[in-house]
Structures are given as structure tokens and as C-alpha cells.
Design an enzyme around this catalytic site. Structure first.
Site, mmCIF file in Angstrom:
data_model
loop_
_atom_site.group_PDB
_atom_site.id
_atom_site.type_symbol
_atom_site.label_atom_id
_atom_site.label_comp_id
_atom_site.label_asym_id
_atom_site.label_seq_id
_atom_site.Cartn_x
_atom_site.Cartn_y
_atom_site.Cartn_z
ATOM 1 N N ARG A 48 -5.892 22.620 44.603
ATOM 2 C CA ARG A 48 -6.021 21.384 43.805
ATOM 3 C C ARG A 48 -4.648 20.806 43.484
ATOM 4 O O ARG A 48 -4.466 19.601 43.331
ATOM 5 C CB ARG A 48 -6.817 21.631 42.514
ATOM 6 C CG ARG A 48 -6.867 20.400 41.615
ATOM 7 C CD ARG A 48 -8.002 20.419 40.599
ATOM 8 N NE ARG A 48 -8.070 21.651 39.843
ATOM 9 C CZ ARG A 48 -7.231 21.992 38.855
ATOM 10 N NH1 ARG A 48 -6.243 21.189 38.513
ATOM 11 N NH2 ARG A 48 -7.379 23.123 38.221
ATOM 12 N N TYR A 76 -12.731 -4.471 45.646
ATOM 13 C CA TYR A 76 -13.879 -3.627 45.956
ATOM 14 C C TYR A 76 -14.682 -3.431 44.654
ATOM 15 O O TYR A 76 -14.103 -3.103 43.607
ATOM 16 C CB TYR A 76 -13.389 -2.293 46.525
ATOM 17 C CG TYR A 76 -14.515 -1.317 46.744
ATOM 18 C CD1 TYR A 76 -15.602 -1.654 47.535
ATOM 19 C CD2 TYR A 76 -14.492 -0.064 46.148
ATOM 20 C CE1 TYR A 76 -16.640 -0.770 47.722
ATOM 21 C CE2 TYR A 76 -15.530 0.829 46.339
ATOM 22 C CZ TYR A 76 -16.612 0.466 47.121
ATOM 23 O OH TYR A 76 -17.644 1.347 47.297
ATOM 24 N N ASP A 128 -3.641 -2.508 46.443
ATOM 25 C CA ASP A 128 -4.603 -1.836 47.320
ATOM 26 C C ASP A 128 -4.380 -2.410 48.722
ATOM 27 O O ASP A 128 -4.687 -3.569 48.987
ATOM 28 C CB ASP A 128 -6.033 -2.089 46.825
ATOM 29 C CG ASP A 128 -7.079 -1.352 47.660
ATOM 30 O OD1 ASP A 128 -6.803 -1.071 48.845
ATOM 31 O OD2 ASP A 128 -8.170 -1.066 47.135
ATOM 32 N N LYS A 182 -11.048 4.091 55.633
ATOM 33 C CA LYS A 182 -11.072 2.873 56.454
ATOM 34 C C LYS A 182 -10.070 2.980 57.611
ATOM 35 O O LYS A 182 -10.172 3.883 58.405
ATOM 36 C CB LYS A 182 -10.803 1.669 55.540
ATOM 37 C CG LYS A 182 -11.608 1.682 54.238
ATOM 38 C CD LYS A 182 -13.099 1.602 54.517
ATOM 39 C CE LYS A 182 -14.011 1.530 53.334
ATOM 40 N NZ LYS A 182 -13.938 2.460 52.254
HETATM 41 N N1 LCS Z 1 -10.410 -0.160 48.142
HETATM 42 C C1 LCS Z 1 -10.999 -0.982 49.032
HETATM 43 C C2 LCS Z 1 -10.314 -2.264 49.419
HETATM 44 C C3 LCS Z 1 -12.230 -0.644 49.565
HETATM 45 O O1 LCS Z 1 -12.788 -1.481 50.454
HETATM 46 C C4 LCS Z 1 -12.863 0.564 49.160
HETATM 47 C C5 LCS Z 1 -14.184 0.969 49.685
HETATM 48 C C6 LCS Z 1 -12.221 1.379 48.217
HETATM 49 C C7 LCS Z 1 -10.986 0.987 47.749
HETATM 50 C C8 LCS Z 1 -12.822 2.667 47.745
HETATM 51 O O2 LCS Z 1 -12.687 3.632 48.711
HETATM 52 P P1 LCS Z 1 -13.678 4.898 48.926
HETATM 53 O O3 LCS Z 1 -13.785 5.582 47.602
HETATM 54 O O4 LCS Z 1 -14.987 4.360 49.375
HETATM 55 O O5 LCS Z 1 -12.955 5.701 49.948
HETATM 56 N N2 LCS Z 1 -14.861 -0.052 50.334
HETATM 57 C C9 LCS Z 1 -16.044 0.010 50.836
HETATM 58 C C10 LCS Z 1 -16.668 -1.084 51.429
HETATM 59 O O6 LCS Z 1 -16.224 -2.227 51.483
HETATM 60 N N3 LCS Z 1 -17.811 -0.713 51.921
HETATM 61 O O7 LCS Z 1 -18.084 0.612 51.621
HETATM 62 C C11 LCS Z 1 -16.966 1.153 50.902
#
Ligand code: LCS
Length: 394
Positions: free
Chosen positions: A58, A111, A183, A208
Site C-alpha cells: 500500500r 467527468y 485532469d 483510458k
Molecule cells: N477523469 C476523466 C476525464 C474521466 O473521463 C474519468 C472516467 C475519470 C477521471 C475517472 O476515472 P476512473 O475512476 O473511471 O478510472 N471516465 C469515464 C467515462 O467517460 N466513461 O466511463 C468512465
């Protein structure tokens, strides 16, 4: 290997990698929760910081450290903090930089849960948040208050594709004594390096583009400054939202092809965006690589390419968009983005369902908005798939 003076593609392959006693050519998965101390003294020294040996996964782990150092090299930062998800990266940053009585100014198109966690959770701890369209920097200046600590920007924004001027934000942050957090998920460091433009913290959902293969969830944070790094790492370790060694192995493999994947996907995206722009059933399209995008000129200077994300609306509104999504075969009807496969989704009812209708309207997340994440298939096949789906709308 020290990749400090090497090019981006060399860093993708080699940054963060280390030699082990077996001469492994890639970084192995150190799938262990804990590490043997050589002696009680050594254990005590690891805890006190006199020795930098590994203690507990961790806190840190060799596979995870390799990825953290890889991404830090790509973002031109001090060091990285890998997390279990993109949301874990976001909440670790909020937790470290905000406190009772403080205020954050954030892009309104972010998001959904990145906004939701502030409105529904951090608000219970007396953290205030104001959401504005940061593409117009005047809105940021108007929203800043004496207790504002953080300016949080997502650019290009999910899902409106609005682009915020990062150098202008960095100037505001410096003048007003705020920390600028970006971000960078939609661009990846291949297309945009926020720390070079004056940001203090950059974060990603590595689910992503960075991993790129739609097979793991993860996140990462990179800071420019060692003190800020320590503060955020502390929050991540204490909340326990670390990445797992196998996740780190997967993303170390995925990231190697980041440049190749993005080059290919954005070539496809430019063709598809042009096709959609000229389609009689399409009411509007927002892709940074089209001169019709409101911040096309800014995108050209701030980004090293236009990426592979776009949003569009059909003349038939939501009903037509729904039929289109139900009739594509090659494009997968699924949330997430930035993978090698093309995905289509409806933010108002899916990724941004948790944002109130009023806030969605204000942020430009309209009911007709369809989001398209272009993959690395043949552009002609993706266009043919859209074309056959359009014929079903008549
Ligand atoms: N930041 C952005 C710009 C994102 O698009 C997402 C997830 C996150 C943070 C969060 O990331 P995660 O915890 O899912 O790894 N975006 C998503 C979307 O547009 N569709 O499904 C997840």
C-alpha cells in the site's frame, strides 16, 4: 535507465524500468503485499526513512514504482503516485489540498463523479465548490473567493470537448495563490503537458489512453514539486487507494504504445469528424481538429495533436442519437474511452447521469450529445458502420 535527456518515445519504453538480479528485460510483477526486512534495525530504518527499502505494497512496490517513474518522466514532473482508479487519483488530490472552510473552482464539464464527489461528499466536510465554464477565463476570475485553494481544470472536457487555456489558468493560479490541478485524461502527455504550462498537479484516469486496452481501471497523479508530492502521497497511502502490482504491470505494457495508438486514433478521428460534419443528419459536432471548434486555434497551440475524442448531436435529437447507438455494430455501446476499440455512449443518461439536469444544461451536456471515442480500427470500417446505422434512422 536514466532517460532524462531522451525523447518521448524512448521514455515510453524505458523510463522507470530497472535491472533486477535475473536480468529481466521487462519489469516483473512483484505480487507481494509485504517485504522482508534484513533485521529489526533495517525495519526500523525503513519506517523512519533512514533506509529506502520497500515495506508494504500500500505504501510502495517495485512494479508500481516503475510505472510511477515512467509517467513522471512523460509528464516532465517530479514523481508519480499510482492509484486504484482515476477517481482515487481525484479524491486523493481533493483530500490533500482541500479542508474544512476551503473552496475549489472547477470546470463545469468534468467527468460526472469528479463533480459529484465534491457536491455530495466533500460538501459534508464544509468544502465549497463552484463550477464554471473554464474555457472562458473571466468566469474563473469571477468565481475565486478569499478561501479558494484549488483551480481544477479538465481539458478537453468530458464530454463537451471545451478547451481551457492552461497557460492563462497557471497565470491566474500564480497571481491568486491557488494550486492548478489538471485532469489530462483526454489528451495524455503525448498531446499535452500541463506541468510544462505551469500546472502544479496533473492527474489521469489511466483506464483510458495511458493503458489503452480497456482491460484495467487505474489512476495516477504527478506533481512538479516534492513537498506537494509528499502531501498527496500521504493522502493516497492513508486512504489506501493504491494501485495493485498487476495493474501496474498491465499499464507499463500498455503505455509503451501510447504514441503509436494516439497517432493512429487521431488520424481516424480527423476523417470521422469530417464525415460527421458533412452528414445531413448531424446537427453539430465538436472535435478540436475541426476549424468549427470554438477553441480550434487554442487547441493548435496548446496540444500537439487533436486526439480521438469527439461529441456530436443529431438533427433528430436524443431519439435519433439513441437509434444510432442501438444500430452501430463495430463501435461498442459502452462508457469509458481512449482504448484501441471505438466506443459510443450517451453522457446525459450514462457517464453524467449523476449530475442534475439543471447543471448538465448549464455545462452544455445536452440530451442530444453523443460521445464518440475513436479507436485504431480502419477509419473506413468505422465510417461504414456509422453510415449503415444512419440509414436506420429514416
Ligand atoms: N477523469 C476523466 C476525464 C474521466 O473521463 C474519468 C472516467 C475519470 C477521471 C475517472 O476515472 P476512473 O475512476 O473511471 O478510472 N471516465 C469515464 C467515462 O467517460 N466513461 O466511463 C468512465
Amino acid at each position: 535507465m536514466n532517460t532524462k535527456d531522451k525523447g518521448f518515445n524512448t521514455k515510453l519504453i524505458h523510463a522507470g524500468a530497472f535491472d533486477d538480479e535475473f536480468g529481466s528485460a521487462t519489469v516483473p510483477i512483484y505480487q507481494t503485499s509485504t517485504f522482508k526486512f534484513k533485521s529489526a534495525r533495517h525495519g526500523a530504518d525503513c519506517f523512519s526513512g533512514k533506509s529506502d527499502g520497500y515495506i508494504y505494497t500500500r505504501i510502495a512496490n517495485p512494479t508500481i514504482r516503475a510505472f510511477e517513474q515512467n509517467i513522471a518522466a512523460l509528464e516532465n514532473g517530479y514523481d508519480g503516485i499510482a492509484t486504484s482508479s482515476g477517481m482515487a487519483a481525484i479524491t486523493s488530490v481533493y483530500m490533500a489540498l482541500l479542508g474544512a472552510g476551503s473552496h475549489i473552482v472547477s470546470s463545469d464539464a468534468v467527468y460526472g463523479p469528479a463533480r459529484g464527489v465534491l457536491e455530495q461528499d466533500f460538501s459534508r466536510f464544509n468544502v465549497e465548490a463552484t463550477f464554471v465554464n473554464t474555457a472562458n477565463t473571466e468566469n474563473i476570475l469571477k468565481a475565486i473567493k478569499p478561501n479558494t485553494k484549488v483551480l481544477y481544470v479538465e481539458t478537453p472536457a468530458n464530454p463537451t470537448m471545451e478547451i481551457t487555456d492552461l497557460k492563462a489558468c497557471a497565470k491566474i493560479a500564480r497571481e491568486k495563490g491557488l494550486l492548478l490541478v489538471v485532469d489530462n485524461t483526454f489528451s495524455s502527455p503525448y498531446l499535452q503537458k500541463p506541468l510544462d504550462m505551469g500546472a502544479d498537479v496533473v492527474l489521469h484516469s489511466i483506464t483510458k489512453f495511458i493503458n489503452g486496452h480497456a482491460d484495467i481501471v487505474g489512476g495516477v497523479i504527478v506533481t512538479k514539486d516534492p513537498e506537494l508530492y509528499k502531501k498527496i502521497r500521504h493522502s493516497m497511502v492513508y486512504m489506501g487507494c493504491n494501485m495493485d502490482p498487476t495493474q501496474a504491470f498491465m499499464v507499463l505494457r500498455g503505455v509503451k504504445t501510447l504514441a503509436l495508438r494516439i497517432e493512429r486514433a487521431q488520424q481516424n478521428a480527423q476523417k470521422i469528424a469530417t464525415y460527421l460534419q458533412n452528414h445531413p443528419m448531424v446537427a453539430w459536432i465538436k472535435y478540436p481538429g475541426l476549424p468549427s471548434h470554438p477553441q480550434y486555434e487554442l487547441a493548435k497551440t496548446q496540444m500537439d495533436g487533436f486526439g480521438s475524442m469527439m461529441s456530436f448531436g443529431l438533427k433528430g435529437g436524443y431519439e435519433a442519437g439513441r437509434k444510432l447507438m442501438d444500430n452501430v455494430h463495430l463501435a461498442i455501446l459502452a462508457v469509458s474511452l481512449g482504448g484501441v476499440e471505438t466506443l459510443i455512449q450517451h453522457p446525459a443518461s450514462m457517464t453524467h447521469a449523476g449530475v442534475s439536469h439543471e447543471h448538465k444544461q448549464a455545462a452544455g451536456i445536452t440530451d442530444d450529445l453523443v460521445r464518440f471515442s475513436v479507436g485504431i480500427e480502419d477509419a473506413e470500417d468505422i465510417i461504414a458502420d456509422l453510415e449503415q446505422a444512419f440509414t436506420k434512422l429514416d
